[in-house]
Enzyme design. Structure first.
Site, short mmCIF file in Angstrom:
data_model
loop_
_atom_site.label_atom_id
_atom_site.label_comp_id
_atom_site.label_asym_id
_atom_site.label_seq_id
_atom_site.Cartn_x
_atom_site.Cartn_y
_atom_site.Cartn_z
CG HIS A 87 -9.81 0.75 0.99
ND1 HIS A 87 -8.65 1.93 1.08
CD2 HIS A 87 -10.99 1.84 1.36
CE1 HIS A 87 -9.16 3.17 0.94
NE2 HIS A 87 -10.44 3.23 1.85
NE ARG A 139 -5.98 -1.38 -1.63
CZ ARG A 139 -5.56 -2.01 -1.07
NH1 ARG A 139 -5.24 -3.23 -0.32
NH2 ARG A 139 -4.20 -0.77 -0.55
CE LYS A 157 -6.20 -0.11 1.60
NZ LYS A 157 -5.11 1.00 1.86
CE LYS A 159 -3.05 7.16 -2.08
NZ LYS A 159 -3.09 6.68 -0.63
CG HIS A 194 -1.73 3.54 3.45
ND1 HIS A 194 -2.35 5.20 3.88
CD2 HIS A 194 -2.50 4.20 2.41
CE1 HIS A 194 -3.13 5.62 3.68
NE2 HIS A 194 -3.70 5.62 2.40
CG ASP A 224 -2.06 1.04 1.17
OD1 ASP A 224 -1.91 1.76 0.48
OD2 ASP A 224 -2.96 1.09 2.73
CG ASP A 225 -0.17 4.74 -0.25
OD1 ASP A 225 -0.94 4.50 -0.88
OD2 ASP A 225 -0.52 5.43 0.33
CB CYS A 250 -6.55 2.63 -2.20
SG CYS A 250 -4.79 3.44 -0.82
CG ASP A 258 -2.71 0.88 -3.16
OD1 ASP A 258 -0.70 0.95 -2.51
OD2 ASP A 258 -3.69 0.67 -2.47
CG ASN A 259 -1.45 3.84 -4.78
OD1 ASN A 259 -2.03 3.49 -3.94
ND2 ASN A 259 -0.78 4.99 -3.57
CA LIG Z 1 -2.62 2.60 -1.82
#
Ligand SMILES: [Ca+2]
Length: 538
Positions: free
Chosen positions: A110, A55, A108, A372, A199, A13-14, A51, A303-304
């Site tokens: 989301h 996903r 996660k 992001k 993240h 994540d991030d 995010c 994810d980003n």
């Molecule tokens: Ca993310």
């Protein structure tokens, strides 16, 4: 065919393009480095800049707007932006289960706006036999909001003193593998492991943070140069591509203030990634111990791109804690949590809630521009590692074949021989948008169909070497990514016909996939009672 392989899909994540050791970074990631050394690294793989949309796309092989996750998981929005995974898509877990897999998830989710009550957009209703994790993201790593097992809230499980979410995700993944091997040894296993690290908030263990003391003291300018050098030497990036300038809003390292706090932020960020790699190490060792590693396809990606968001001091507790349900107002022992980037408070412990900010995100995305939210390379370029001893002959190779998230579904269906359906559960589903990368396991692919992105009005289309990209509400920019991957030389004025042609292809895609102009989305969401959302982030 031979038995279908086990599949372990790991998302984090991030995280920036060049943070991992095996992608030029300073962070110690021995397990991911090992998977890269014995498998493949892709140099031009892309996510969907944020995010929830990422996903949604990863899970369905579609574009996010087709699944109802056009932006994030808000309570209310127009079609394509409703904030819940809709029924015009089918998840990879649903399809793999139909092909005989047992399906497990830890981490996660989301892609659902209802965070308390199970709905038909929660994981157990979308193909997973077992789920442990959070419905929302950005939570405390010590006490995450919406911690859920199956369909039941289990936030109390975090009250054990040594609880830490990254470890809990890893431990659950290990337990699922052991359980699967004990109870279903002959069935193929699909597991989706979705870490929330790195993240924000910057939460990490002291012993992990301590290992990075001094590692970033050279500062972001020097470290960016070093990262690009290592990426070129590793054969991941081309030596012709120039380093983008330091983000113009940020000072040279030599002039930066409050260096002790700045360094601590990057040390904690590194420790978050480090802890994740330690957990992946336990997962891989469990696959080895059960004899399943050789027939497991492991895929790792982010994810980003790295996140440049500062968490301001004085940010509304009500918004973060009560509306968004991400932060906690107090620690588990009842101390107040200091929310915001206050340089008098060192990040890491449970009573802090901070982010590492723009300059370090700029380092994380070396050598690219932006972050992001944007569709420039810094927003969407991700490491992609694939490891599969029985399915990938080459060891340690780099693939430059481009690809993006909808391709993961297409690739997994191709490998497993499972068909993508026209309808699912009585609902028609949109045709698969992804393109199988199975051939890229053996060699570079000669060509691929165009790729399209849209997020909050930022948009791009890539066709061969050409990338047409815009930063909302700005004009289209055109880059030749073979000559200029870092997007420094805008060729739009020199190629007006190409710009017009690619823009027309983009508009046709946007219309087909239900992408609405940003201003229209804002107006529709306001009219439906959403009083604060993405448009006030900027
Ligand atoms: Ca993310």
């Amino acid at each position: 065919m031979a038995q279908r392989p086990d599949i372990l899909l790991i998302l984090n994540d991030d995280m920036g393009y060049s943070d991992l050791g095996c992608y030029g970074g300073e962070i110690q990631t021995p397990t991911l480095d090992r998977l890269a050394r014995d498998g493949l690294r892709f140099s031009q793989f892309y996510n969907t800049a944020r995010c929830s949309p990422s996903r949604a796309s990863l899970l369905t092989g579609l574009h996010p707007h087709q699944t109802g996750i056009g932006i994030l998981t808000y309570d209310s929005g127009p079609e394509g932006y409703a904030g819940n995974l809709n029924h015009r898509c089918v998840t990879i877990a649903e399809l793999l289960r139909s092909g005989g897999y047992r399906t497990y998830m830890s981490g996660k989710w989301h892609v659902s706006s209802n965070l308390r009550q199970p709905t038909d957009s929660w994981p157990m209703q979308r193909g997973f036999d077992a789920f442990y994790g959070t419905i929302i993201g950005a939570g405390s790593f010590y006490d995450p909001n919406t911690l859920t097992r199956g369909n039941t809230n289990v936030e109390h499980e975090a009250h054990a003193e040594d609880f830490f979410y990254t470890d809990a995700i890893s431990d659950q993944a290990v337990a699922f593998i052991e359980q699967h091997h004990r109870e279903h040894p002959d069935r193929p296993c699909f597991q989706y492991v979705a870490y929330t690290a790195p993240h924000w908030p910057l939460h990490a263990h002291d012993e992990d943070i301590a290992r990075y003391k001094g590692r970033f003291d050279a500062g972001w300018d020097t470290l960016r140069v070093e990262r690009l050098d290592r990426l070129v030497k590793a054969g991941i990036l081309d030596e012709r591509w120039r380093l983008s300038e330091r983000d113009p809003t940020q000072p040279p390292w030599t002039e930066a203030q409050r260096k002790e706090w700045l360094l601590r932020c990057m040390e904690v960020y590194a420790a978050q990634v480090d802890r994740m790699d330690q957990g992946i190490g336990r997962i891989v060792r469990t696959l080895e111990a059960t004899g399943r590693l050789d027939h497991t396809l492991i895929i790792f990606l982010a994810d980003n791109g790295a996140c440049a968001e500062d968490i301001p001091e004085g940010v509304s507790i009500e918004e973060l804690v009560e509306q968004l349900m991400i932060a906690r107002s107090h620690t588990r022992k009842g101390e107040p949590v200091h929310i915001g980037n206050n340089p008098d408070i060192m990040p890491g412990p449970e009573n802090t809630y901070q982010s590492y900010g723009t300059a370090w995100a700029n380092l994380s995305n070396t050598p690219f521009r932006l972050y992001k939210h944007w569709i420039h390379e810094g927003g969407i370029a991700t490491p992609l590692i694939m490891h599969w001893p029985q399915g990938i002959r080459e060891r340690g190779a780099i693939r430059h074949t481009p690809g993006y998230l909808p391709d993961i579904m297409a690739t997994l269906l191709d490998i497993t021989g499972i068909d993508y359906p026209a309808d699912w559960g009585g609902h028609a589903v949109a045709p698969l948008e992804g393109h199988s990368l199975r051939g890229a396991l053996d060699a570079e692919l000669a060509s691929r169909p165009p790729m399209f992105w849209e997020h909050e009005g930022n948009a791009a289309v890539r066709i061969g070497p050409w990338k047409l990209v815009r930063k909302h509400p700005g004009p289209w920019e055109l880059y030749d990514l073979v000559a200029d991957r870092t997007e420094l030389n805008d060729l739009a004025d020199q190629h007006p016909d190409r710009v017009a042609d690619m823009a027309a292809q983009y508009e046709a895609w946007a219309a087909r996939c239900g992408v609405l102009p940003r201003d229209q989305v804002v107006a529709l969401m306001r009219s439906q009672g959403v009083t604060k959302a993405f448009w006030e982030d900027e």
